[in-house]
Design a protein around this motif. Sequence first.
Motif, PDB file in Angstrom:
ATOM      1  N   VAL A  37       0.825  -1.215   0.000  1.00 33.17           N
ATOM      2  CA  VAL A  37       0.000   0.000   0.000  1.00 33.17           C
ATOM      3  C   VAL A  37       0.856   1.261   0.000  1.00 33.17           C
ATOM      4  N   LEU A  38       1.701   1.405   1.018  1.00 37.49           N
ATOM      5  CA  LEU A  38       2.435   2.654   1.176  1.00 37.49           C
ATOM      6  C   LEU A  38       3.472   2.878   0.075  1.00 37.49           C
ATOM      7  N   ILE A  39       4.277   1.871  -0.210  1.00 37.15           N
ATOM      8  CA  ILE A  39       5.337   2.048  -1.211  1.00 37.15           C
ATOM      9  C   ILE A  39       4.770   2.323  -2.599  1.00 37.15           C
ATOM     10  N   PRO A  40       3.755   1.572  -3.107  1.00 39.42           N
ATOM     11  CA  PRO A  40       3.202   1.923  -4.422  1.00 39.42           C
ATOM     12  C   PRO A  40       2.596   3.322  -4.462  1.00 39.42           C
ATOM     13  N   MET A  41       1.982   3.770  -3.374  1.00 40.36           N
ATOM     14  CA  MET A  41       1.377   5.094  -3.352  1.00 40.36           C
ATOM     15  C   MET A  41       2.383   6.204  -3.074  1.00 40.36           C
ATOM     16  N   SER A  42       3.593   5.842  -2.732  1.00 42.88           N
ATOM     17  CA  SER A  42       4.616   6.840  -2.390  1.00 42.88           C
ATOM     18  C   SER A  42       5.826   6.748  -3.306  1.00 42.88           C
ATOM     19  N   ARG A  43       5.663   6.129  -4.464  1.00 45.53           N
ATOM     20  CA  ARG A  43       6.820   5.878  -5.324  1.00 45.53           C
ATOM     21  C   ARG A  43       7.513   7.182  -5.728  1.00 45.53           C
ATOM     22  N   GLY A  44       6.737   8.197  -6.111  1.00 47.90           N
ATOM     23  CA  GLY A  44       7.344   9.463  -6.532  1.00 47.90           C
ATOM     24  C   GLY A  44       8.112  10.141  -5.419  1.00 47.90           C
ATOM     25  N   VAL A  45       7.519  10.177  -4.234  1.00 51.12           N
ATOM     26  CA  VAL A  45       8.189  10.807  -3.096  1.00 51.12           C
ATOM     27  C   VAL A  45       9.429  10.029  -2.686  1.00 51.12           C
ATOM     28  N   LEU A  46       9.356   8.712  -2.739  1.00 51.28           N
ATOM     29  CA  LEU A  46      10.520   7.897  -2.373  1.00 51.28           C
ATOM     30  C   LEU A  46      11.672   8.120  -3.342  1.00 51.28           C
ATOM     31  N   VAL A  47      11.346   8.267  -4.626  1.00 49.53           N
ATOM     32  CA  VAL A  47      12.407   8.551  -5.604  1.00 49.53           C
ATOM     33  C   VAL A  47      13.038   9.906  -5.322  1.00 49.53           C
ATOM     34  N   GLY A  48      12.190  10.909  -5.060  1.00 51.00           N
ATOM     35  CA  GLY A  48      12.728  12.232  -4.762  1.00 51.00           C
ATOM     36  C   GLY A  48      13.592  12.238  -3.518  1.00 51.00           C
ATOM     37  N   VAL A  49      13.137  11.570  -2.478  1.00 45.28           N
ATOM     38  CA  VAL A  49      13.920  11.482  -1.239  1.00 45.28           C
ATOM     39  C   VAL A  49      15.230  10.745  -1.485  1.00 45.28           C
ATOM     40  N   SER A  50      15.186   9.718  -2.314  1.00 43.72           N
ATOM     41  CA  SER A  50      16.409   8.963  -2.619  1.00 43.72           C
ATOM     42  C   SER A  50      17.444   9.841  -3.306  1.00 43.72           C
ATOM     43  N   ILE A  51      16.993  10.711  -4.225  1.00 41.19           N
ATOM     44  CA  ILE A  51      17.927  11.609  -4.907  1.00 41.19           C
ATOM     45  C   ILE A  51      18.558  12.569  -3.909  1.00 41.19           C
ATOM     46  N   ILE A  52      17.742  13.110  -3.010  1.00 41.30           N
ATOM     47  CA  ILE A  52      18.274  14.018  -1.986  1.00 41.30           C
ATOM     48  C   ILE A  52      19.308  13.308  -1.123  1.00 41.30           C
ATOM     49  N   MET A  53      19.001  12.095  -0.707  1.00 39.71           N
ATOM     50  CA  MET A  53      19.932  11.344   0.139  1.00 39.71           C
ATOM     51  C   MET A  53      21.191  10.967  -0.621  1.00 39.71           C
ATOM     52  N   PHE A  54      21.052  10.643  -1.908  1.00 40.31           N
ATOM     53  CA  PHE A  54      22.230  10.288  -2.704  1.00 40.31           C
ATOM     54  C   PHE A  54      23.186  11.476  -2.805  1.00 40.31           C
ATOM     55  N   VAL A  55      22.630  12.656  -3.111  1.00 38.81           N
ATOM     56  CA  VAL A  55      23.471  13.848  -3.230  1.00 38.81           C
ATOM     57  C   VAL A  55      24.142  14.166  -1.894  1.00 38.81           C
ATOM     58  N   TYR A  56      23.386  14.003  -0.803  1.00 40.32           N
ATOM     59  CA  TYR A  56      23.941  14.263   0.521  1.00 40.32           C
ATOM     60  C   TYR A  56      25.099  13.309   0.828  1.00 40.32           C
ATOM     61  N   ALA A  57      24.901  12.030   0.552  1.00 36.50           N
ATOM     62  CA  ALA A  57      25.959  11.050   0.823  1.00 36.50           C
ATOM     63  C   ALA A  57      27.145  11.247  -0.113  1.00 36.50           C
ATOM     64  N   TRP A  58      26.870  11.563  -1.367  1.00 33.91           N
ATOM     65  CA  TRP A  58      27.944  11.741  -2.345  1.00 33.91           C
ATOM     66  C   TRP A  58      28.859  12.909  -1.964  1.00 33.91           C
ATOM     67  N   ASN A  59      28.303  13.941  -1.359  1.00 38.00           N
ATOM     68  CA  ASN A  59      29.070  15.141  -1.037  1.00 38.00           C
ATOM     69  C   ASN A  59      29.735  15.099   0.336  1.00 38.00           C
ATOM     70  N   GLN A  60      29.703  13.967   1.011  1.00 33.72           N
ATOM     71  CA  GLN A  60      30.334  13.872   2.322  1.00 33.72           C
ATOM     72  C   GLN A  60      31.850  14.047   2.199  1.00 33.72           C
ATOM     73  N   TYR A  61      32.381  14.894   3.070  1.00 34.92           N
ATOM     74  CA  TYR A  61      33.816  15.178   3.024  1.00 34.92           C
ATOM     75  C   TYR A  61      34.483  15.051   4.402  1.00 34.92           C
ATOM     76  N   LEU A  62      33.930  15.735   5.399  1.00 37.47           N
ATOM     77  CA  LEU A  62      34.632  15.839   6.675  1.00 37.47           C
ATOM     78  C   LEU A  62      34.729  14.509   7.405  1.00 37.47           C
ATOM     79  N   TRP A  63      33.602  13.763   7.495  1.00 38.61           N
ATOM     80  CA  TRP A  63      33.638  12.499   8.219  1.00 38.61           C
ATOM     81  C   TRP A  63      34.531  11.459   7.533  1.00 38.61           C
TER      82      TRP A  63
END
Length: 301
Positions: A210-236
């Motif tokens: 139920v939730l994942i099929p109805m939230s596919r667009g938002v999950l993709v958008g959140v995944s892109i945000i998280m990918f960019v955040y993880a990709w740009n990690q420098y200090l840690w």
Amino acid sequence: MGGIRQYARRWITDRREDGSPTQPRDTVDRIGTDGVAVHAQLWVLTLLIVFPIFVALTVSTKQQGIVTSLPDLIPGTHAVDNYREALVGYGFARFMWNSFVMAVIVVVGKLVVSVLAATAIVYYRVPYKDLVFVFVLFTLLLPVPVRFVPLFQLVNDLGWGNSLLAITVPYLASATTVFILRQHFLSIPASIVETAKLDGVGPLRFVWSVLIPMSRGVLVGVSIIMFVYAWNQYLWPLVIIDSEANQVAQVGLQLLQGDVQGGQLSWSLVMAGSVLTLLPPLALMIYFRDPLLKTFTIQQK
């Protein structure tokens, strides 16, 4: 009365031959003028954003990458040599692969943790769940460097130092992702949730069917945000990773800046590495721009 009659006369006058209303000329002119001004501002902002990228691309094609005047912004002929040197000679391909693996693991882990956490907060009776949610949001107020010393000690005590676990596990929990998914889950019609409960759908099946099929667009958008955040990690990664072979792309740029040829920094190699680092997140953001915009506007529902 005179004002009302004047407005009525104007309304009657501003009609097309078929009787449909038309906008007053001054309104049309104002809209046209405002549209030109808005487009001009957008073009100026676009040029301000694109110009540094253009300079980086141009410098990456030159032999030394020294730019002192406008004629120096003409592309050079050493692009292939510079990018090959960065990728192969300095091992930047290895750094990018480490960043990619790290970002994928972080995205998958964050999605699993955040979806389950948001589902429990929204749909299930968890004791003190509102207080827990406030505590989750409170973690956003803690600067990342504040957590470095205890996190560094904990990771080393677990024996994860200088490993992939050290740069992935600490990022698997995300208060921002939980908040975005919670807001989206609250916008799902309650009738769907009640129907699923009446049908005896279990928690995991409810999430998956139920939730994942109805939230596919938002999950993709959140995944892109998280990918960019993880990709740009420098200090840690700079703090916790000692081996150069295990470093990520952002730290790899610093290694390129540490190379000095003939007493001068090779800006062409640095810009080549910068462009290579920019490409993966930029490609994802352009390809998935629609779900990304939907994620940024989810709070307005």
